[in-house]
Motif scaffolding. Structure first.
Motif, PDB file in Angstrom:
ATOM      1  N   ALA A   2      -6.807  -4.942   5.040  1.00 32.81           N
ATOM      2  CA  ALA A   2      -5.824  -4.703   6.078  1.00 32.81           C
ATOM      3  C   ALA A   2      -6.386  -5.140   7.436  1.00 32.81           C
ATOM      4  O   ALA A   2      -7.578  -5.011   7.673  1.00 32.81           O
ATOM      5  CB  ALA A   2      -5.463  -3.226   6.118  1.00 32.81           C
ATOM      6  N   LEU A  14      -2.759   6.945  -5.020  1.00 26.33           N
ATOM      7  CA  LEU A  14      -1.973   5.974  -4.248  1.00 26.33           C
ATOM      8  C   LEU A  14      -1.094   5.128  -5.163  1.00 26.33           C
ATOM      9  O   LEU A  14      -0.004   4.710  -4.788  1.00 26.33           O
ATOM     10  CB  LEU A  14      -2.901   5.077  -3.428  1.00 26.33           C
ATOM     11  N   GLU A  65      -5.404   4.246   2.901  1.00 30.66           N
ATOM     12  CA  GLU A  65      -4.029   4.237   3.415  1.00 30.66           C
ATOM     13  C   GLU A  65      -3.020   3.628   2.477  1.00 30.66           C
ATOM     14  O   GLU A  65      -1.844   3.934   2.540  1.00 30.66           O
ATOM     15  CB  GLU A  65      -3.977   3.454   4.733  1.00 30.66           C
ATOM     16  N   SER A  66      -3.453   2.661   1.675  1.00 34.26           N
ATOM     17  CA  SER A  66      -2.436   1.985   0.890  1.00 34.26           C
ATOM     18  C   SER A  66      -3.014   1.514  -0.430  1.00 34.26           C
ATOM     19  O   SER A  66      -4.215   1.305  -0.568  1.00 34.26           O
ATOM     20  CB  SER A  66      -1.867   0.811   1.688  1.00 34.26           C
ATOM     21  N   SER A  67      -2.148   1.349  -1.372  1.00 33.09           N
ATOM     22  CA  SER A  67      -2.601   0.896  -2.683  1.00 33.09           C
ATOM     23  C   SER A  67      -2.312  -0.582  -2.871  1.00 33.09           C
ATOM     24  O   SER A  67      -2.229  -1.068  -3.983  1.00 33.09           O
ATOM     25  CB  SER A  67      -1.910   1.713  -3.782  1.00 33.09           C
ATOM     26  N   ALA A  68      -2.148  -1.285  -1.747  1.00 32.52           N
ATOM     27  CA  ALA A  68      -1.690  -2.676  -1.827  1.00 32.52           C
ATOM     28  C   ALA A  68      -2.542  -3.532  -2.752  1.00 32.52           C
ATOM     29  O   ALA A  68      -2.031  -4.381  -3.464  1.00 32.52           O
ATOM     30  CB  ALA A  68      -1.692  -3.287  -0.439  1.00 32.52           C
ATOM     31  N   THR A  85      -9.093  -1.851  -0.530  1.00 30.01           N
ATOM     32  CA  THR A  85      -7.756  -1.716   0.018  1.00 30.01           C
ATOM     33  C   THR A  85      -7.792  -1.775   1.543  1.00 30.01           C
ATOM     34  O   THR A  85      -7.094  -2.540   2.180  1.00 30.01           O
ATOM     35  CB  THR A  85      -7.173  -0.361  -0.400  1.00 30.01           C
ATOM     36  N   SER A  86      -8.682  -0.938   2.135  1.00 27.01           N
ATOM     37  CA  SER A  86      -8.685  -0.917   3.580  1.00 27.01           C
ATOM     38  C   SER A  86      -9.360  -2.155   4.151  1.00 27.01           C
ATOM     39  O   SER A  86      -9.131  -2.530   5.275  1.00 27.01           O
ATOM     40  CB  SER A  86      -9.347   0.358   4.092  1.00 27.01           C
ATOM     41  N   SER A 122       4.758   4.436  -6.710  1.00 28.08           N
ATOM     42  CA  SER A 122       3.532   4.377  -5.936  1.00 28.08           C
ATOM     43  C   SER A 122       3.874   4.672  -4.488  1.00 28.08           C
ATOM     44  O   SER A 122       4.917   4.285  -3.996  1.00 28.08           O
ATOM     45  CB  SER A 122       2.840   3.036  -6.093  1.00 28.08           C
ATOM     46  N   SER A 123       3.014   5.413  -3.844  1.00 26.17           N
ATOM     47  CA  SER A 123       3.326   5.821  -2.496  1.00 26.17           C
ATOM     48  C   SER A 123       2.456   5.027  -1.539  1.00 26.17           C
ATOM     49  O   SER A 123       1.309   4.727  -1.829  1.00 26.17           O
ATOM     50  CB  SER A 123       3.060   7.314  -2.336  1.00 26.17           C
ATOM     51  N   PRO A 124       3.000   4.661  -0.379  1.00 22.77           N
ATOM     52  CA  PRO A 124       2.224   3.857   0.550  1.00 22.77           C
ATOM     53  C   PRO A 124       1.056   4.637   1.142  1.00 22.77           C
ATOM     54  O   PRO A 124       0.053   4.077   1.504  1.00 22.77           O
ATOM     55  CB  PRO A 124       3.246   3.476   1.616  1.00 22.77           C
ATOM     56  N   SER A 125       1.175   5.926   1.252  1.00 27.42           N
ATOM     57  CA  SER A 125       0.064   6.710   1.781  1.00 27.42           C
ATOM     58  C   SER A 125       0.185   8.128   1.255  1.00 27.42           C
ATOM     59  O   SER A 125       1.220   8.540   0.744  1.00 27.42           O
ATOM     60  CB  SER A 125       0.082   6.695   3.300  1.00 27.42           C
TER      61      SER A 125
END
Ligand SMILES: NC(=O)c1ccc[n+]([C@@H]2O[C@H](COP(=O)([O-])OP(=O)(O)OC[C@H]3O[C@@H](n4cnc5c(N)ncnc54)[C@H](OP(=O)(O)O)[C@@H]3O)[C@@H](O)[C@H]2O)c1
Length: 595
Positions: free
Chosen positions: A70, A532, A238-241, A66-67, A252-255
């Motif tokens: 980014a 996440l 930070e994100s579950s993108a 995930t990270s 789902s929460s962004p962070s």
């Protein structure tokens, strides 16, 4: 060996030595406690030598996918640090957390003279509250640093704790007199989440950088700033993108909030390791969780349900039971698995908890009242949906209460069951008040309740206690067995595999991750990723009650206090020890508890 130390640092209660510095004093700690000295994030009394942190393997693992996808964030502006900081410590053994914990204000040296090789400075946003663990340390129970110094467990008359002028601080050794040994200072706070505000020499940018949000497990998180080994910090994703939401995800929460991150960091990881690495739960098995609405219990419930297990959640009071039902129905709206909730304070369960658990097992397996197929070591749960074999009892138990509750569980085990003794909250010396209230209110289960309480109070203590182990419906092997008393079982990490029916009791729920550092790294990554994606929802005490369908007016009107500032730590510990909290109790250390 290194991994064992890292695991020790993570074990809340067992890492209760609260070492304040890697000093000679600490080197005499027993092996099981040495990890905190060697690696947990700690406040340091002097500039440290090379980093010797013992954080979990994943702490130094590469960033998650995930990270990795980014773009790198711009470097944060230089941090403006205050000249002083505050922390909570114990300096003499005291009977309660409140009577022993003291807030101290100390100088905060500039990072370049403060941080040693491999260290970072973290501004703590939120600290997790482990009422049992923290109070063990303040009371100088066996194995904790005061006890190693020769202090006995505190009695009510020894409550003369008073703050003395500090020589231990983030102000480096140059301000400490070297002619006399430092008085023992026990920093408090087993887990924290915060932001890296400075990095020391030797910390690679791929490891940690200023501005990173981290969690840390150790013994000093009740403080505004903590010096920690970089390898002892876990960068919060930070994100579950890159992780597609699963079908069971409601949102789902962004962070993650710092409170959610702190809940996952120790309470959640304990549950993940215990269930997945130690007990190796399998889809379709029945998992019973005690203190199921508590800090670690509610996460064990969710993890077990997500693993495709049937969950029986045991908790005290209708408010907790309602929240658990709601959570389980979020994860499994049609209750395919046959989940059940037992309120041990209900009229029926207070008369006979073992019977109430049997009843829940039977009703959630369609009322068949026993195993009609599937045998062979207790595999297969009793759920109604496809994939759930017919079965009666418990395959895996995540058990943190002990005493009568544990004994009621032991009457309902399938052959081959694994009982994970995560703690024994009901018999901790500092939870006596709650225990007697519970017993006085008829909350026990007769003979069993008496046996549990008596075991803790008998003098002289017998080396073992006799328990009766059986299945719920007469189908499985049964018989008496001698068990080490709970403190011995837990603190000495006993594994008892001599029970009838190939059942095993684990006094060390972390043992399953002891052999392979990658296990811990993977479990932690999976846990945070699931949060996440919104699959795992950490409950923070005082937040979120009544959310979602099924919440009623009572739930929405949470009277749970929230705790801000170090002065509120005693209230927070007492809230947890009162038995009324739901989910993770946290202390917001920084303004508003923000990252
Ligand atoms: N081994 C590890 O690494 C590790 C890590 C975290 C936690 N733990 C252990 O896991 C257990 C739960 O800890 P937690 O921090 O998550 O606490 P918690 O479950 O949030 O709070 C304690 C809960 O225990 C239950 N309880 C039963 N008898 C009690 C008594 N006499 N006094 C107070 N509470 C009592 C209460 O719930 P009900 O009334 O609903 O049962 C209470 O809400 C503890 O045994 C703790 O030591 C172990």
């Amino acid at each position: 060996m290194l991994l064992r130390r890292r695991l020790e640092a993570l074990r809340c209660s067992r890492s209760a030595d609260g070492a304040s510095s890697p000093s000679k004093r600490c080197s005499s700690l027993p092996r099981k406690f040495s990890a905190r000295r060697e690696g947990a994030p700690q406040l340091q009394t002097r500039r440290a030598e090379a980093s010797n942190t013992s954080a979990a393997a994943s702490d130094s693992s590469p960033p998650t996918s995930t990270s990795a996808v980014a773009p790198p964030p711009p470097p944060p502006p230089p941090q403006h640090l205050p000249a002083t900081y505050r922390r909570l410590v114990a300096r003499v053994p005291s009977p309660s957390f409140r009577s022993g914990a003291r807030v101290e204000e100390l100088p905060l040296l500039p990072p370049d003279s403060l941080l040693g090789e491999g260290q970072v400075l973290v501004r703590v946003a939120v600290a997790g509250v482990n009422g049992g663990c923290e109070t063990f340390r303040v009371r100088a129970e066996p194995g904790t640093p005061f006890a190693k110094e020769g202090s006995s467990p505190a009695s009510p008359s020894s409550s003369s704790a008073s703050p003395s002028s500090s020589s231990a601080s983030l102000s480096s050794s140059s301000s400490s007199p070297s002619s006399s040994p430092d008085p023992l200072v026990v920093p408090l706070g087993a887990e924290g989440a915060g932001t890296v505000v400075a990095v020391g020499p030797g910390v690679r940018p791929s490891q940690l950088a200023v501005g990173d949000r981290v969690t840390m497990n150790g013994g000093a998180a009740f403080a505004e700033f903590v010096v920690a080994g970089a390898r002892g910090c876990f960068r919060v994703p930070e994100s579950s993108a890159s992780s597609p939401p699963s079908s069971s995800s409601s949102s789902s929460s962004p962070s993650l909030s710092p409170a959610a991150a702190v809940a996952l960091s120790l309470s959640g990881l304990t549950a993940a390791v215990a269930l997945h690495a130690t007990a190796k739960v399998r889809r379709g098995e029945t998992v019973l969780v005690t203190a199921a609405a508590g800090g670690t219990g509610h996460l064990a419930v969710q993890l077990a349900a997500l693993a495709g297990c049937r969950v029986v959640a045991v908790a005290g009071g209708e408010r907790k039971a309602r929240r658990l039902r709601r959570e389980l129905s979020r994860l499994d709206p049609a209750n395919e698995a046959g989940h059940a909730v037992v309120d041990y304070k209900s009229e029926e369960a207070s008369r006979d908890l073992s019977g109430a658990i049997s009843g829940a097992l039977a009703s959630s397996s369609g009322g068949q009242g026993g195993r009609s197929e599937g045998g062979g070591g207790g595999r297969g749960g009793g759920g109604k949906g496809e994939g759930f074999a017919v079965g009666g009892g418990i395959d895996v138990c995540y058990e943190g209460v002990g005493g009568a509750v544990r004994n009621a569980v032991l009457h309902n085990l399938n052959a081959g069951a694994r009982v994970l003794c995560v703690g024994y909250m009901g018999s901790y010396p500092h939870t006596e008040n709650y225990r007697s209230r519970r017993e006085g209110g008829g909350g026990g289960s007769g003979e069993e309740e008496g046996a549990g309480a008596a075991a803790a109070e008998a003098a002289p203590a017998p080396a073992t206690e006799t328990v009766f182990v059986s299945g719920p419906f007469d189908a499985e092997p049964r018989g008496r067995a001698a068990l080490p008393l709970e403190p011995d079982l837990f603190w000495n990490r006993r594994v008892v595999s001599s029970l009838p029916g190939d059942r095993t009791i684990f006094g060390d729920v972390w043992s399953g991750a002891a052999g392979d550092p990658r296990v811990l790294a993977r479990l932690r990554r999976d846990l945070f990723a699931a949060a996440l994606r919104g699959e795992i929802v950490p409950w923070i005490d005082g937040e979120g009650e009544g959310e979602g369908e099924g919440g009623n007016e009572d739930d929405r009107r949470s009277d749970a206090p929230s705790f801000s500032g170090l002065e509120a730590a005693s209230d927070a510990v007492e809230r947890l020890l009162s038995g009324s909290s739901m989910g993770k109790v946290v202390l917001r250390v920084s303004e508003g508890g923000a990252w």
